[in-house]
Design a protein around this motif. Structure first.
Motif, short mmCIF file in Angstrom:
data_model
loop_
_atom_site.label_atom_id
_atom_site.label_comp_id
_atom_site.label_asym_id
_atom_site.label_seq_id
_atom_site.Cartn_x
_atom_site.Cartn_y
_atom_site.Cartn_z
N VAL A 123 0.68 -7.18 128.52
CA VAL A 123 -0.38 -6.19 128.36
C VAL A 123 -0.91 -6.20 126.94
N ASP A 124 -2.21 -6.05 126.80
CA ASP A 124 -2.88 -5.91 125.51
C ASP A 124 -3.00 -4.42 125.22
N ARG A 125 -2.23 -3.93 124.25
CA ARG A 125 -2.22 -2.50 123.92
C ARG A 125 -3.05 -2.24 122.67
N ARG A 126 -3.89 -1.20 122.73
CA ARG A 126 -4.72 -0.83 121.60
C ARG A 126 -4.62 0.68 121.41
N ALA A 127 -4.46 1.11 120.16
CA ALA A 127 -4.34 2.53 119.87
C ALA A 127 -5.39 2.92 118.83
#
Length: 339
Positions: A54-58
């Protein structure tokens, strides 16, 4: 109200602290001060993981010199690559100013730019508000932005320890039906000799369990993805308890997993599934009882177990009731087509 939406560096401690503070404040305001939320360090560790799954962005939401909320975007890269998972957290003192709406439009734009056609999110509300969650802030925000309730879940809580006599009665009741199967239990990593069978069951969980109107496709069994998740648990200080039921032919017939958070002292029920050919043999409750026995023995300090089940999943809700679980909250799985 124009806000700045800033993608944060997962290794910037102050930025991650501020991101988590907004998330925790919003969750506790809507769900109560004792709502179970991911801890700061668990969240930080997940954001820092280099994932092949998964590509996680915050993101931080800022207005002037104030942080007014946080947001996140998770883009699966192996399965269900048409889906984007969105989350927005705006503490109560910053609501009713269009902040959440601006953040949502941004996240939807990022999802669409990444080729995603379906946006999914979730929101929780008190159990007493009923299956539709009318009046809860997250549900009303979602409704206003055309997110439908694709699946309604019940959160249930089991206070520990469970009465040993209850577990003994259940074990006696299921013994005859489950006798052809071998039960294997362990703490930590899934043993190499059962990992493939476990992975096959786990891959079917999202589509074998009730999914309502969720736009999801079957996952491909992938041992590497399971091992990546185990590495994350290790770094988070979480502890996994697993049980598998093996059929006479050696195939994986059922599995169940509990994960204990050492930060909050609770256990969380992850997957439990019985493959179609082996249903009706009481294996679902058998693997759950085996895990509870192991949890009592190996982590007796654990305070409670939390689990989520589709409100339509009458069978698993009945299993949980028999074990002593009681409804504690509701969760709505939300969905919107982006194109």
């Amino acid at each position: 109200m124009a806000i700045e939406i800033l993608r944060i560096d997962a290794f910037d401690a102050r930025a991650v602290d501020a991101w988590w503070d907004a998330y925790a404040a919003a969750e506790r305001a809507d769900r109560g001060a004792d709502a179970v939320v991911w801890s700061l360090e668990e969240s930080r560790t997940e954001l820092q993981q280099e994932s092949a799954v998964v590509d996680r962005r915050a993101y931080l939401l800022r207005y002037g010199d104030r942080i007014v909320g946080s947001a996140s975007l998770a883009l699966p890269v192996k399965d269900n690559t048409h889906v984007a998972h969105l989350a927005i957290s705006v503490p109560p003192q910053h609501r009713r100013r269009g902040i959440g709406s601006e953040a949502l439009a941004f996240l939807e734009g990022e999802a669409a730019a990444s080729g995603r056609s379906t946006a999914q999110a979730s929101t929780s509300w008190p159990y007493a508000l009923g299956p539709e969650g009318a009046g809860s802030p997250g549900r009303e925000f979602a409704r206003a932005h055309r997110y439908s309730l694709a699946l309604g879940d019940v959160q249930s809580r089991l206070d520990l320890p469970v009465d040993p006599e209850l577990l003994q009665r259940i074990e006696s009741d299921v013994a005859a039906a489950a006798s052809p199967y071998e039960m294997r239990s362990w703490v930590g990593r899934i043993p190499d000799d059962v990992i493939e069978g476990w992975t096959i069951l786990d891959a079917t969980l999202e589509t074998e369990a009730p999914t309502g109107d969720l736009d999801i496709e079957p996952q491909r069994p992938d041992v590497d993805s399971i091992r990546e998740n185990e590495e994350l648990l290790d770094r988070q200080g979480r502890v996994s308890f697993g049980t598998i039921a093996l059929a006479p032919d050696g195939g994986a017939a059922a599995y169940s997993q509990l994960v204990v958070s050492t930060d909050d002292g609770n256990a969380y029920q992850w997957g439990t599934l019985v493959r179609t050919a082996d249903r009706g043999r009481r294996l679902g409750i058998a693997v759950k009882v085996a895990n509870l026995r192991m949890l009592h023995r190996e982590a007796p300090q654990t305070r409670a177990v939390y689990t989520y089940n589709a409100e339509s999943n009458a069978h698993m809700l009945a299993v949980n009731t028999a074990l002593g679980f009681r409804p504690s909250e509701r969760l709505g799985e939300l969905q919107k087509r982006l194109r």
